[in-house]
Design an enzyme around this catalytic site. Structure first.
Site, PDB file in Angstrom:
ATOM      1  N   HIS A 193       0.960  -1.358  -0.014  1.00 21.19           N
ATOM      2  CA  HIS A 193      -0.083   0.124  -0.059  1.00 21.19           C
ATOM      3  C   HIS A 193       0.956   1.208   0.177  1.00 21.19           C
ATOM      4  CE1 HIS A 193      -3.388   2.477   1.814  1.00 21.19           C
ATOM      5  NE2 HIS A 193      -3.518   2.744   0.841  1.00 21.19           N
ATOM      6  N   TYR A 237       5.669  11.591 -23.407  1.00 21.72           N
ATOM      7  CA  TYR A 237       5.041  11.868 -22.233  1.00 21.72           C
ATOM      8  C   TYR A 237       4.079  10.627 -22.081  1.00 21.72           C
ATOM      9  CZ  TYR A 237       6.868  16.358 -22.668  1.00 21.72           C
ATOM     10  OH  TYR A 237       7.983  17.436 -22.880  1.00 21.72           O
TER      11      TYR A 237
END
Length: 129
Positions: A20, A118
Site C-alpha cells: 500500500h 509523455y
C-alpha cells in the site's frame, strides 16, 4: 508455470512485493530512470510493447488508488492523455520535471517500448480491502 496474467517472471515477482502506497512508474522508452527504483525493462523495439498494453496488464493485477502524469501529455500525446483520463478519473497532473523528481521515490519502474512523448504515469498502489 503461470497460465494467465503477467508471465514475465521479473515483473510478476516485482508486483508481488508491492505494498500500500508504493509507487509504480509505467514509462515510455525515453523517460530518464533514476538510480534507486527497481526497473523491469520490457522495451523490445520502438512501440513494442506499447504503453497502453503494459498499463492494461498492470491494471488487471494491481489495486491503484491514485495516478499522476505530466501535464505536457495533454498537448503532446492526446491518445495517451485520453487513455489515462479513462483509467483514472482523478488523474493528478504535474510538470514533467516534477514527475521525473517523483520517480526517484517509486518502488518500481516498468519501461515500455512506447515511442510517443509523455506516455508516463506514476501509479500509487492501494489495497484490495
Amino acid at each position: 508455470m503461470k497460465k494467465a496474467g503477467i508471465l514475465n517472471r521479473h515483473l510478476s515477482g516485482a508486483l508481488a512485493e508491492l505494498g500500500h502506497g508504493d509507487g509504480v512508474l509505467v514509462c515510455d522508452a525515453g523517460m530518464p530512470i533514476p538510480d534507486g527504483p527497481r526497473v523491469v525493462d520490457l522495451a523490445f523495439r520502438a512501440g513494442v510493447p506499447s504503453f497502453a498494453e503494459v498499463l492494461a496488464g498492470l491494471l488487471d493485477e494491481l489495486v491503484v488508488e491514485g495516478a499522476t502524469a505530466a501535464r505536457e501529455i495533454r498537448d503532446a500525446n492526446p491518445e495517451a492523455s485520453a487513455l489515462l483520463d479513462a483509467c483514472f478519473p482523478g488523474l493528478a497532473l504535474v510538470s514533467h520535471e516534477e514527475l521525473k523528481r517523483m520517480t526517484r521515490e517509486a518502488r518500481l519502474v516498468v519501461r515500455t517500448g512506447e515511442a510517443r512523448p509523455y506516455a508516463n504515469v506514476l501509479l500509487r498502489c492501494g489495497v484490495f480491502f
